[in-house]
Scaffold this motif. Structure first.
Motif, mmCIF file in Angstrom:
data_model
loop_
_atom_site.group_PDB
_atom_site.id
_atom_site.type_symbol
_atom_site.label_atom_id
_atom_site.label_comp_id
_atom_site.label_asym_id
_atom_site.label_seq_id
_atom_site.Cartn_x
_atom_site.Cartn_y
_atom_site.Cartn_z
ATOM 1 N N TYR A 24 0.843 -1.191 0.000
ATOM 2 C CA TYR A 24 0.000 0.000 0.000
ATOM 3 C C TYR A 24 0.881 1.245 0.000
ATOM 4 C CZ TYR A 24 -3.427 3.512 1.314
ATOM 5 O OH TYR A 24 -4.219 4.631 1.345
ATOM 6 N N GLN A 25 0.578 2.182 -0.898
ATOM 7 C CA GLN A 25 1.336 3.427 -1.017
ATOM 8 C C GLN A 25 0.436 4.593 -0.624
ATOM 9 O OE1 GLN A 25 4.566 3.477 -1.672
ATOM 10 N NE2 GLN A 25 4.673 1.271 -2.048
ATOM 11 N N PRO A 26 0.662 5.178 0.539
ATOM 12 C CA PRO A 26 -0.226 6.246 1.019
ATOM 13 C C PRO A 26 -0.357 7.409 0.047
ATOM 14 C CG PRO A 26 1.245 5.511 2.774
ATOM 15 C CD PRO A 26 1.717 4.852 1.512
ATOM 16 N N LEU A 27 0.725 7.770 -0.626
ATOM 17 C CA LEU A 27 0.682 8.908 -1.532
ATOM 18 C C LEU A 27 -0.266 8.669 -2.694
ATOM 19 C CD1 LEU A 27 2.019 11.716 -2.011
ATOM 20 C CD2 LEU A 27 3.611 10.565 -3.541
ATOM 21 N N PHE A 28 -0.390 7.411 -3.122
ATOM 22 C CA PHE A 28 -1.253 7.066 -4.246
ATOM 23 C C PHE A 28 -2.628 6.584 -3.784
ATOM 24 C CE2 PHE A 28 3.120 6.509 -5.599
ATOM 25 C CZ PHE A 28 3.152 7.147 -6.830
ATOM 26 N N GLY A 29 -2.733 6.219 -2.498
ATOM 27 C CA GLY A 29 -3.999 5.748 -1.969
ATOM 28 C C GLY A 29 -4.397 4.376 -2.454
ATOM 29 N N THR A 30 -3.430 3.574 -2.852
ATOM 30 C CA THR A 30 -3.738 2.239 -3.355
ATOM 31 C C THR A 30 -2.543 1.317 -3.150
ATOM 32 O OG1 THR A 30 -4.624 1.020 -5.262
ATOM 33 C CG2 THR A 30 -2.915 2.645 -5.705
ATOM 34 N N GLY B 95 19.343 12.989 -24.058
ATOM 35 C CA GLY B 95 19.975 14.187 -23.542
ATOM 36 C C GLY B 95 19.299 14.781 -22.329
ATOM 37 N N CYS B 96 18.406 14.038 -21.697
ATOM 38 C CA CYS B 96 17.652 14.554 -20.554
ATOM 39 C C CYS B 96 17.760 13.607 -19.357
ATOM 40 C CB CYS B 96 16.176 14.736 -20.898
ATOM 41 S SG CYS B 96 15.863 16.009 -22.126
ATOM 42 N N ASN B 97 18.078 14.177 -18.214
ATOM 43 C CA ASN B 97 17.914 13.475 -16.950
ATOM 44 C C ASN B 97 16.552 13.894 -16.394
ATOM 45 O OD1 ASN B 97 18.400 14.078 -13.670
ATOM 46 N ND2 ASN B 97 18.924 12.026 -14.378
ATOM 47 N N ILE B 98 15.636 12.950 -16.333
ATOM 48 C CA ILE B 98 14.280 13.236 -15.861
ATOM 49 C C ILE B 98 14.105 12.585 -14.495
ATOM 50 C CG2 ILE B 98 11.817 13.040 -16.353
ATOM 51 C CD1 ILE B 98 12.541 12.704 -19.312
ATOM 52 N N GLN B 99 13.811 13.391 -13.489
ATOM 53 C CA GLN B 99 13.590 12.889 -12.141
ATOM 54 C C GLN B 99 12.165 13.205 -11.713
ATOM 55 O OE1 GLN B 99 16.610 13.642 -9.178
ATOM 56 N NE2 GLN B 99 18.212 13.879 -10.727
ATOM 57 N N MET B 100 11.557 12.253 -10.984
ATOM 58 C CA MET B 100 10.175 12.400 -10.534
ATOM 59 C C MET B 100 10.081 12.133 -9.047
ATOM 60 S SD MET B 100 8.588 10.400 -13.792
ATOM 61 C CE MET B 100 10.181 9.651 -14.106
ATOM 62 N N LEU B 101 9.420 13.022 -8.346
ATOM 63 C CA LEU B 101 9.211 12.895 -6.911
ATOM 64 C C LEU B 101 7.714 12.866 -6.659
ATOM 65 C CD1 LEU B 101 10.701 12.892 -4.135
ATOM 66 C CD2 LEU B 101 10.419 15.382 -4.129
ATOM 67 N N GLY B 102 7.252 11.874 -5.879
ATOM 68 C CA GLY B 102 5.816 11.697 -5.693
ATOM 69 C C GLY B 102 5.259 10.826 -6.803
ATOM 70 N N GLY B 103 4.055 11.136 -7.257
ATOM 71 C CA GLY B 103 3.468 10.290 -8.284
ATOM 72 C C GLY B 103 2.344 10.971 -9.033
ATOM 73 N N VAL B 104 2.126 10.527 -10.264
ATOM 74 C CA VAL B 104 1.096 11.102 -11.116
ATOM 75 C C VAL B 104 -0.274 10.635 -10.651
ATOM 76 C CG1 VAL B 104 1.068 9.231 -12.821
ATOM 77 C CG2 VAL B 104 0.518 11.575 -13.528
ATOM 78 N N HIS B 105 -1.276 11.479 -10.863
ATOM 79 C CA HIS B 105 -2.655 11.163 -10.497
ATOM 80 C C HIS B 105 -3.567 11.892 -11.471
ATOM 81 C CE1 HIS B 105 -6.436 11.198 -8.192
ATOM 82 N NE2 HIS B 105 -5.965 10.150 -7.571
ATOM 83 N N ALA B 106 -4.686 11.275 -11.804
ATOM 84 C CA ALA B 106 -5.559 11.837 -12.830
ATOM 85 C C ALA B 106 -6.086 13.219 -12.465
ATOM 86 C CB ALA B 106 -6.733 10.889 -13.086
#
Length: 426
Positions: free
Chosen positions: A286-292, A332-343
């Motif tokens: 379970y991932q609290p940030l995503f709620g699932t 040519g891109c370093n892409i970093q993501m913190l947290g998570g996508v949501h609709a």
């Protein structure tokens, strides 16, 4: 926990290696056995689709720990050793050679396997899958002799492989059945930007287009696409995802998630059977940030779950898992993501860049009801680190300033934190 019956770690990858280190770091002095099916000591997988494909000299630089670590830490590392079944009630692991290991507690860090395209199974001539160091070595050799490459799958692995191949001078075509790239990881506006950048780098994209037929011949693989085009490829990489390796969990009767197929674990990485923990790509949590409940297939998640599982096996309290973080290097891109996508997230830009800039630099900030839930940095990892402290907090009063690239993020975050501290004091 006795000193004579070992802790058994099944799987000699990122999660297994980090769990062994965590056990020693927490002061456990008993026996640790780590069994892995590969012939290589635990190594980092993220470079496989990038530096390893381009440079044979990188093979020996991938170790999760230095080569001497396992002997120095008195960890019994058994490579080329397959555990075929677990007797959870008796705490016994059965090996392929007919022997058995009795354990006190066990960590399943079995990872996952490349998802297979039924029409092009592993072993098909001209077709490669990329999951292991040996896979990467075979693909690298084929790429050095090839002039073109077709990649099936527009996820992170497929895009990274396409980027590396294009950088090596190959003519690259990428086929993705979805209408956009990385639809589950990126908001539509960034997905569109990425599509334009990939094309600007010379890669031919076929989006929203499945494969209706394929066959192999002496000159390569022939693919018919849904829109009618026929491609011939002397080299194909299938990168359509990963399936969790749960055969042992199934033999032990452990609970699996009905949708994602992972081994179900609680917040301490405990499975449904006493004495059995799980960590890494094989497990669902379970991932609290995503709620699932979900499987997080990432380097960071493997490390965090390994740390928490090790503490749990010893009955020691551990710090909660850090915010989900992921990175990819491509085109040519370093892409970093913190947290998570949501609709329901609304995204705002900090900076902007043309898709054909040599080194674009910008961020997207995703909020929900004023709370910062997702931050994406393109060639701006230093800026992303400044935002860790405010993910999950209400930034509505500061959002316009956060998006002003003329203002230093550190200053704005400090102001937000100072305001929060004053509110607590009052």
């Amino acid at each position: 926990m006795t000193q004579h019956t070992p802790i058994l770690i099944v799987g000699a990858g990122q999660a297994g290696a980090m769990a062994a280190a965590a056990l020693r770091g927490l002061g456990y002095g008993g026996r640790i056995i780590m069994a892995g099916g590969e012939r290589h000591a635990p190594y980092e997988r993220p470079p496989l689709s990038k530096s390893v494909l381009a440079d044979v000299g990188q093979d020996g630089k991938l170790g999760v720990h230095p080569a001497s670590f396992y002997a120095d830490q008195d960890i019994d590392l058994r490579l080329g050793t397959c555990v075929t079944a677990l007797d959870a009630a008796r705490h016994v692991a059965h090996l392929a050679d007919g022997s058995a290991i009795g354990y006190d507690t066990c960590l399943l860090a079995t990872g996952g396997n490349a998802r297979v395209l039924t029409a092009l199974p592993p072993g098909t001539p001209y077709v490669h899958y990329l999951r292991s160091l040996d896979d990467a070595a075979r693909l690298r050799d084929a790429m050095q002799r090839a002039g073109e490459l077709v990649v099936i799958g527009g996820g992170f692995l497929g895009l990274e492989t396409a980027s590396t191949a294009a950088g090596m001078g190959l003519k690259v075509t990428l086929i993705e059945s979805a209408e956009r790239l990385l639809g589950r990881a990126l908001p539509p506006e960034l997905g569109t930007w990425l599509v334009n950048r990939v094309r600007a780098q010379g890669v031919t994209l076929h989006l929203g287009c499945g494969i209706t037929d394929c066959r192999t011949s002496s000159d390569g693989v022939h693919l018919r696409l849904a829109h009618g085009a026929v491609l011939r490829a002397a080299l194909v990489v299938v990168a359509i995802g990963l399936t969790p390796e749960v055969a042992l969990a199934t033999s032990a009767g452990l609970a699996l998630h009905p949708q994602n197929g992972g081994i179900r674990v609680d917040e301490l990485c405990r499975t449904s059977a006493p004495g059995l923990h799980a960590a890494g790509d094989c497990c669902s949590q379970y991932q609290p940030l995503f709620g699932t409940e979900m499987r997080l297939e990432s380097w960071q998640s493997a490390n965090e779950q390994a740390r928490i599982a090790a503490a749990s096996m010893l009955g020691v309290e551990a710090e909660p898992a850090a915010l989900p973080w992921f990175w990819t290097d491509q085109f040519g891109c370093n892409i970093q993501m913190l947290g998570g996508v949501h609709a329901d997230l609304r995204y705002a830009w900090r900076g902007c860049a043309a898709h054909d800039d040599a080194t674009p630099k910008f961020m997207l900030l995703g909020t929900f009801q004023g709370q910062l839930r997702h931050a994406i940095a393109v060639n701006a990892g230093g800026d992303l680190r400044q935002l860790r402290a405010v993910v999950g907090q209400d930034v509505s009063a500061y959002l316009a300033r956060l998006c002003d690239e003329a203002l230093p993020l550190r200053q704005i975050v400090r102001e937000r934190q100072a305001q929060a501290d004053r509110a607590i004091t009052i």
